[in-house]
Design a protein around this motif. Structure first.
Motif, PDB file in Angstrom:
ATOM      1  N   LEU A   4       0.800  -1.174  -0.027  1.00  0.00           N
ATOM      2  CA  LEU A   4       0.120  -0.109   0.022  1.00  0.00           C
ATOM      3  C   LEU A   4       0.955   1.183   0.001  1.00  0.00           C
ATOM      4  CD1 LEU A   4      -2.537   1.638   0.307  1.00  0.00           C
ATOM      5  CD2 LEU A   4      -2.491   1.173   2.794  1.00  0.00           C
ATOM      6  N   ALA A  26      -3.454   1.663   8.439  1.00  0.00           N
ATOM      7  CA  ALA A  26      -2.944   0.529   7.587  1.00  0.00           C
ATOM      8  C   ALA A  26      -1.965  -0.271   7.997  1.00  0.00           C
ATOM      9  CB  ALA A  26      -2.256   1.298   6.397  1.00  0.00           C
ATOM     10  N   VAL A  36       3.462  -1.036   4.081  1.00  0.00           N
ATOM     11  CA  VAL A  36       2.867   0.335   3.880  1.00  0.00           C
ATOM     12  C   VAL A  36       4.205   1.343   3.635  1.00  0.00           C
ATOM     13  CG1 VAL A  36       1.510   2.222   4.776  1.00  0.00           C
ATOM     14  CG2 VAL A  36       0.762  -0.134   5.379  1.00  0.00           C
ATOM     15  N   CYS A  52       3.260  -0.738  -6.316  1.00  0.00           N
ATOM     16  CA  CYS A  52       2.286  -0.767  -5.314  1.00  0.00           C
ATOM     17  C   CYS A  52       1.011  -1.617  -5.729  1.00  0.00           C
ATOM     18  CB  CYS A  52       1.859   0.394  -4.481  1.00  0.00           C
ATOM     19  SG  CYS A  52       0.766   1.605  -5.712  1.00  0.00           S
ATOM     20  N   ALA A 145      -6.154  -1.416   3.599  1.00  0.00           N
ATOM     21  CA  ALA A 145      -4.926  -2.414   3.893  1.00  0.00           C
ATOM     22  C   ALA A 145      -5.745  -3.571   4.228  1.00  0.00           C
ATOM     23  CB  ALA A 145      -4.109  -2.166   5.104  1.00  0.00           C
ATOM     24  N   LEU A 148      -6.833  -5.223   0.716  1.00  0.00           N
ATOM     25  CA  LEU A 148      -5.580  -5.803   0.308  1.00  0.00           C
ATOM     26  C   LEU A 148      -5.356  -7.230   0.774  1.00  0.00           C
ATOM     27  CD1 LEU A 148      -3.055  -3.050  -0.211  1.00  0.00           C
ATOM     28  CD2 LEU A 148      -3.982  -4.264  -2.218  1.00  0.00           C
TER      29      LEU A 148
END
Length: 153
Positions: A4, A26, A36, A52, A145, A148
């Protein structure tokens, strides 16, 4: 490991709090498979976007438009990522002293051209500073996050 990228203009102590809150969310302890990276727009570029798996954009409202720093990021990155990063999950927050309408429209126009995929409506933090803004950004970072991490996007 998914990646991310947070690209956020933070020229003041309050906007820095917002960027940090997004990163804190995140990096929540329950999110295991997401790294991150946080960068200022002038430090981020196409190579960051290319590596990313999702991006969170943050900007101030400057004269009814996005920050010059975020515009510079888009100017330097747009054509380099246009073909390969279509569908990139993205989200946006705006720290707006007024209504944020012009800022939102400007970023949405660029993101539409890039064919990135909005995974959350843009968050416009309007008016005088409120401590609750930090909670909203922490939640936004966590949502991105977690999505993902779970393979939702």
């Amino acid at each position: 490991m998914k990646k991310l990228l947070i690209v956020a203009h933070a020229p003041s102590p309050n906007t820095l709090k917002l960027r940090d809150a997004a990163a804190r969310g995140a990096c929540h302890g329950d999110i295991e498979n997401v790294s991150v990276t946080v960068k200022a727009p002038l430090d981020a570029g196409p190579e960051d976007v290319m590596t990313c798996d999702a991006i969170l954009l943050g900007t101030t409202e400057n004269l009814g438009y996005m920050s010059g720093a975020l515009k510079d990021f888009f100017d330097r990155s747009y054509y380099s990522v246009l073909e390969e990063k279509q569908g990139l999950p993205c989200a946006l927050y705006i720290r707006a002293g007024h209504d944020g309408t012009g800022t939102r429209r400007a970023v949405e126009t660029i993101v539409t051209g890039l064919r990135w995929n909005w995974v959350q409506d843009p968050l416009v933090l309007k008016g005088a500073w409120q401590d609750a803004f930090e909670d909203q950004l922490e939640e936004m970072g966590m949502y991105l996050a977690a999505g993902l991490d779970a393979g939702i996007f």
